[in-house]
Design an enzyme around this catalytic site. Structure first.
Site, PDB file in Angstrom:
ATOM      1  N   LYS A   1       0.814  -1.220   0.000  1.00 56.68           N
ATOM      2  CA  LYS A   1       0.000   0.000   0.000  1.00 56.68           C
ATOM      3  C   LYS A   1       0.851   1.275   0.000  1.00 56.68           C
ATOM      4  O   LYS A   1       0.431   2.298  -0.526  1.00 56.68           O
ATOM      5  CB  LYS A   1      -0.968   0.010   1.185  1.00 56.68           C
ATOM      6  CG  LYS A   1      -2.175  -0.887   0.964  1.00 56.68           C
ATOM      7  CD  LYS A   1      -3.300  -0.534   1.926  1.00 56.68           C
ATOM      8  CE  LYS A   1      -4.530  -1.384   1.649  1.00 56.68           C
ATOM      9  NZ  LYS A   1      -4.322  -2.800   2.068  1.00 56.68           N
TER      10      LYS A   1
ATOM     11  N   GLU B   1     -10.326   7.475   4.111  1.00 54.00           N
ATOM     12  CA  GLU B   1     -11.055   6.625   5.047  1.00 54.00           C
ATOM     13  C   GLU B   1     -10.258   5.344   5.221  1.00 54.00           C
ATOM     14  O   GLU B   1      -9.402   5.014   4.397  1.00 54.00           O
ATOM     15  CB  GLU B   1     -12.442   6.291   4.503  1.00 54.00           C
ATOM     16  CG  GLU B   1     -12.495   5.122   3.525  1.00 54.00           C
ATOM     17  CD  GLU B   1     -11.761   5.357   2.219  1.00 54.00           C
ATOM     18  OE1 GLU B   1     -11.616   6.531   1.823  1.00 54.00           O
ATOM     19  OE2 GLU B   1     -11.313   4.361   1.614  1.00 54.00           O
TER      20      GLU B   1
ATOM     21  N   SER C   1       1.597  -9.701  -0.977  1.00 53.36           N
ATOM     22  CA  SER C   1       1.281  -8.277  -0.825  1.00 53.36           C
ATOM     23  C   SER C   1       1.691  -7.695   0.520  1.00 53.36           C
ATOM     24  O   SER C   1       1.949  -6.502   0.611  1.00 53.36           O
ATOM     25  CB  SER C   1      -0.213  -8.047  -1.070  1.00 53.36           C
ATOM     26  OG  SER C   1      -0.997  -8.895  -0.253  1.00 53.36           O
TER      27      SER C   1
END
Ligand SMILES: *Cc1c(COP(=O)(O)O)cnc(C)c1O
Length: 405
Positions: A101, A123, A388
Site C-alpha cells: 500500500k 477513510e 502483498s
C-alpha cells in the site's frame, strides 16, 4: 500481444480512456463539487507526474525510504512439497511498513506536495490504508485526517495507535453501522468542503477517475520489477502470475507487468465461509454490474440493489466490489478470477510460515493458497505469487481464532 480483439502493446495508452473508462467500467459518478476536485487532480496528475523531476524524486524515495526493489524469493521447500512446479514470491512484505500500500500512498502524497496541498484525507476500514497514508504524510510533512467508524476503531486498536504515533488525526465516524461505508461518506463530505487545501487519497484501484488509473500506475513498479527480476533469476517468464484481489491494487501492480506476455494471470477473491451472499466477498465471481462509491464495476448487491454485506477472514479483502479495470479484464477473459476459502487460506498461512520462514498477511495467504492448488493442477512450470504484505498484524487474531496448527 493481441487477446480477444484488444491489442496489449498499446493497452496502457488506451485504457482507461479520457473519461476514465475501461470498456463500460469506471468513470466518475459523483456530484459537481467532487467532479471539479477530481478534474483538478486528473489535470495535475497528467502534467506533474510525467515530469522528470517528479519521476526522479519518486524513484529516489522508493529506493532510499521504501527499500525498493523488493526481492523475489524462490520457495524451494514449498515447491518440493507440492511436486515439480516451482513457486516464487514477490516480497511486498519487505516494502517499508509491511505491504504494497505504501507504493501508491507515497505517489499520492508526493502529488499532493507538488499540487501545494497541506493535507491528505482518507477513510480506512481495517486501518492498513490509514497507516500507509499516515506514514507518507509524516514523510512529506503533510497533515493527515483518517476517517474511521467507531466499530472499526475499537476492533483495530494497534493500527489506530500506529496512525496516532505517526501524527495522523483519526476522525471517529459515529453514523449508521459505524464501519467502512460511513467512513467513506464522511471522508468524501469533508473533502468536498475542503478540496482547495487537501487531496483525497483512495486506498486501492477504486473510486472515481482518475484514481483507478493513478493507483495502478503507482503500483506498476511491482510488475516492472518482478518481470525483470524473474527473467534475471530463471531466464524465462513465469507460466502463471497470481495475486489476491480486494479492491485490486496489489493485483493490478503485478499484473500490469505481464498483461502483454503469454502468461496466465489469476486474481484470487475471498470465498470466506461459503457461496451464500454475506458469507464471502467474491464480487467478480458472484456479482453483477453496478455503480457504487463513484464508479461503475461488478459488485455484490443485496435485494434492494445496494452494496451487499460481505465477509472475509482478511479484513483487507472485505469489500463488495473491485476496481473497474478488474471488471474489464474479467469480461475480456485476460485474467481468470477464482476463489479460495478461509480454511484454505489459514492452511497456506501456516504452510508458508513453516516451510519458508515467511509469515504472510491473511490477504496474501489467499494468493499463496491458490498458488499451491494451481501447482498441483499444472504439474510442471513456474508460478509467481505477489506476497502483498507481512502477517505480523494478523498473528494475534489467528492464534486466538484457530490456535497453533
Ligand atoms: C489492503 C491489502 C490488500 C487488499 O488490497 P488490494 O487493493 O486488493 O491490493 C491485500 N494485501 C494486503 C497485505 C493489504 O494490506
Amino acid at each position: 500481444m493481441e487477446f480477444n480483439g484488444i491489442n496489449f502493446d498499446t493497452y496502457f495508452k488506451n485504457y482507461p480512456d479520457n473519461n476514465g473508462f475501461f470498456g463500460k467500467y469506471g468513470g466518475a459518478y459523483i456530484n459537481d463539487d467532487l467532479k471539479k476536485a477530481m478534474e483538478e487532480i486528473t489535470e495535475a496528475y497528467f502534467t506533474i507526474c510525467k515530469s522528470a523531476k517528479f519521476i526522479n524524486e519518486l524513484r529516489r524515495i522508493r529506493k532510499d525510504f521504501q527499500g525498493r526493489p523488493t526481492p523475489i524469493s524462490h520457495l524451494e521447500r514449498l515447491s518440493e512439497s507440492l511436486g515439480n512446479v516451482q513457486l516464487y514470491v514477490k516480497r511486498e512484505d519487505l516494502n517499508h511498513s509491511g505491504a504494497h500500500k505504501l507504493n501508491h500512498c507515497m505517489g499520492e502524497a508526493l502529488l499532493a506536495k507538488y499540487m501545494g496541498k497541506k493535507k491528505v484525507i482518507a477513510e480506512t476500514g481495517a486501518g492498513q490504508h490509514g497507516v500507509a497514508l499516515a506514514t507518507a504524510a509524516a514523510y512529506f510533512g503533510l497533515e493527515c485526517d483518517i476517517y474511521m467508524g467507531t466499530v472499526d476503531i475499537a476492533k483495530q486498536a494497534p493500527n489506530v495507535a500506529r496512525m496516532k504515533i505517526l501524527g495522523a488525526n483519526v476522525v471517529e465516524v459515529k453514523e449508521g453501522l459505524q464501519t467502512l461505508k460511513e467512513a467513506v461518506d464522511a471522508a468524501f463530505a469533508a473533502y468536498a468542503r475542503d478540496y482547495k487545501d487537501s487531496i483525497y487519497c483512495i486506498g486501492s484501484v477504486l473510486g472515481p477517475h482518475p484514481f483507478p488509473m493513478m493507483v495502478r500506475d503507482f503500483q506498476s513498479v511491482v510488475g516492472i520489477e518482478a518481470r525483470e527480476q524473474f527473467m534475471d533469476m530463471t531466464g524465462e517468464l513465469p507460466d502463471a502470475v497470481v495475486a489476491c484481489v480486494g479492491g485490486g491494487s496489489n493485483a493490478m501492480g503485478i499484473f500490469s507487468g505481464f498483461l502483454n506476455d503469454p502468461v496466465d494471470i489469476y486474481g484470487v477473491e475471498p470465498l470466506g465461509r461459503g457461496e451464500k451472499l454475506g458469507d464471502h466477498a467474491a464480487s467478480l465471481k458472484y456479482g453483477e454490474e453496478g455503480i457504487m462509491h463513484g464508479f461503475n464495476s461488478i459488485m455484490l448487491k443485496d435485494e434492494n440493489g445496494e452494496p451487499a454485506p460481505v465477509y472475509s477472514v482478511a479484513s483487507g479483502l472485505d469489500y463488495p466490489s473491485s476496481g473497474p479495470e478488474h471488471a474489464f479484464l474479467h469480461d475480456l477473459g485476460r485474467v481468470k478470477y477464482d476463489v479460495v476459502s478461509d480454511d484454505e487460506t489459514i492452511d497456506a498461512f501456516f504452510t508458508l510460515s513453516r516451510l519458508e520462514g515467511i509469515i504472510p498477511a491473511i490477504e496474501s495467504s489467499h494468493a499463496v493458497a491458490y498458488g499451491m492448488k494451481l501447482a498441483k493442477e499444472m504439474g510442471k512450470g513456474s508460478i509467481l505469487i505477489n506476497l502483498s504484505g507481512r502477517g505480523d498484524k494478523d498473528m494475534d487474531y489467528i492464534i486466538e481464532k484457530y490456535g497453533i496448527r
